[in-house]
Design an enzyme around this catalytic site. Structure first.
Site, PDB file in Angstrom:
ATOM      1  N   ASP A 141      -4.673  -2.365  -5.894  1.00  0.00           N
ATOM      2  CA  ASP A 141      -3.743  -3.288  -5.286  1.00  0.00           C
ATOM      3  C   ASP A 141      -2.533  -3.561  -5.815  1.00  0.00           C
ATOM      4  O   ASP A 141      -2.292  -3.295  -7.012  1.00  0.00           O
ATOM      5  CB  ASP A 141      -4.629  -4.796  -5.086  1.00  0.00           C
ATOM      6  CG  ASP A 141      -5.756  -4.557  -4.550  1.00  0.00           C
ATOM      7  OD1 ASP A 141      -5.918  -4.046  -3.531  1.00  0.00           O
ATOM      8  OD2 ASP A 141      -6.888  -5.587  -5.002  1.00  0.00           O
ATOM      9  N   ARG A 142      -1.572  -3.897  -4.873  1.00  0.00           N
ATOM     10  CA  ARG A 142      -0.190  -4.059  -5.581  1.00  0.00           C
ATOM     11  C   ARG A 142      -0.103  -4.723  -7.160  1.00  0.00           C
ATOM     12  O   ARG A 142       0.446  -4.499  -7.970  1.00  0.00           O
ATOM     13  CB  ARG A 142       0.774  -4.907  -4.683  1.00  0.00           C
ATOM     14  CG  ARG A 142       2.319  -5.085  -5.027  1.00  0.00           C
ATOM     15  CD  ARG A 142       2.920  -6.176  -4.400  1.00  0.00           C
ATOM     16  NE  ARG A 142       3.204  -5.837  -3.078  1.00  0.00           N
ATOM     17  CZ  ARG A 142       4.387  -5.457  -2.484  1.00  0.00           C
ATOM     18  NH1 ARG A 142       5.505  -5.369  -3.205  1.00  0.00           N
ATOM     19  NH2 ARG A 142       4.318  -5.250  -1.177  1.00  0.00           N
TER      20      ARG A 142
END
Length: 281
Positions: free
Chosen positions: A118-119
């Site tokens: 995930d970012r």
């Protein structure tokens, strides 16, 4: 020695001395056998496996290459950087940075996605350098990958020292993953955790994935009643360090081409450690 003892909770001083004397410890690609080697912020420590062919090489967007050969690249991704492009962000991604990096050696070179972080999750991420390697990794992921361990900082004090969360994960139309015990239409997810530190307000967990589902750790920490800090999507109400408290710490796998055992470790982010240091002051 202090760092290794904290990072390898299953090892004692004698175990670590053995790793050092057997040339199993590398700092920024350089072997060290000294238990009193002075680590500095930004150093990358690798335990076992092959010596990296790069020395924590910096790439665009604060991304660093931990290991590279003809078939794979292992990177340390900073929090805030996407793995691949979205509709709203095309260029500031790990994929874009690595693509430019390999093309600088030869314009025909390419990079291939294997898995994602995930970012807001930092840590170890594996890419393939050719289509064949990508296919081998993706088609045999469960057999090839032997360990994916994360460090998670969660809200509140987790009462049990260790445990396992098992559920079925579903995704709704809003792209939010949710968990229940209904297998119909869901994917089975198994997460193991153990508490490695507690402060007055937070717990630091070592989390090991038995399955690798989208948002698995984030959802399972919410199930546990202790959401990951700054993870508003899955119930968090606090943001003590200005980022989400999730870091991909260890990655072990069988090399898809050479069949050698590969083991990589990324140090805990400084913000993680400072949060617990401050709590004891």
């Amino acid at each position: 020695m202090t760092f290794l003892l904290a990072s390898l909770p299953g090892k004692n001083r004698n175990n670590i001395k053995s790793l050092l004397s057997n040339h199993q410890v590398f700092v920024d690609g350089q072997m060290t056998s000294q238990f009193n080697f002075k680590l500095k912020p930004g150093h990358v420590v690798q335990i076992g496996g092959e010596r990296p062919t790069t020395t924590h090489a910096p790439v665009k967007n604060d991304l660093s290459i931990i290991f590279e050969d003809d078939d794979i690249i292992v990177i340390d991704k900073p929090a805030g950087l996407l793995t691949i492009a979205t509709e709203n962000e095309k260029s500031r991604t790990a994929y874009h940075a690595l693509s430019a990096y390999v093309k600088s050696a030869h314009p025909a070179n390419k990079i291939f996605i294997v898995h994602r972080l995930d970012r807001e999750t930092s840590g170890l991420l594996l890419f393939a350098k050719n289509l064949h390697t990508q296919q081998v990794l993706q088609q045999n992921w469960e057999e090839i990958v032997t360990e994916r361990t994360y460090v998670a900082i969660v809200e509140g004090l987790v009462p049990k020292d260790n445990g396992t969360i098992t559920s079925y994960l579903h995704e709704n139309n809003a792209l939010v993953v949710y968990s229940n015990q209904n297998p119909k239409g869901g994917k089975k997810a198994v997460t193991h955790y153990k508490v490695i530190r507690r402060s007055k307000t937070n717990s630091m967990l070592e989390v090991n994935l038995e399955t690798g589902r989208k948002n698995q750790i984030r959802v399972h920490m919410q199930d546990l009643g202790h959401s990951i800090i700054n993870d508003k999507k899955y119930g968090a109400t606090t943001n003590p360090i200005g980022r989400m408290g999730l870091h991909a710490k260890r990655l072990s796998f069988t090399h898809p081409i050479t069949k050698k055992n590969m083991q990589f470790q990324s140090p805990n982010p400084k913000k993680f450690l400072l949060l617990f240091c401050k709590s004891h002051q």
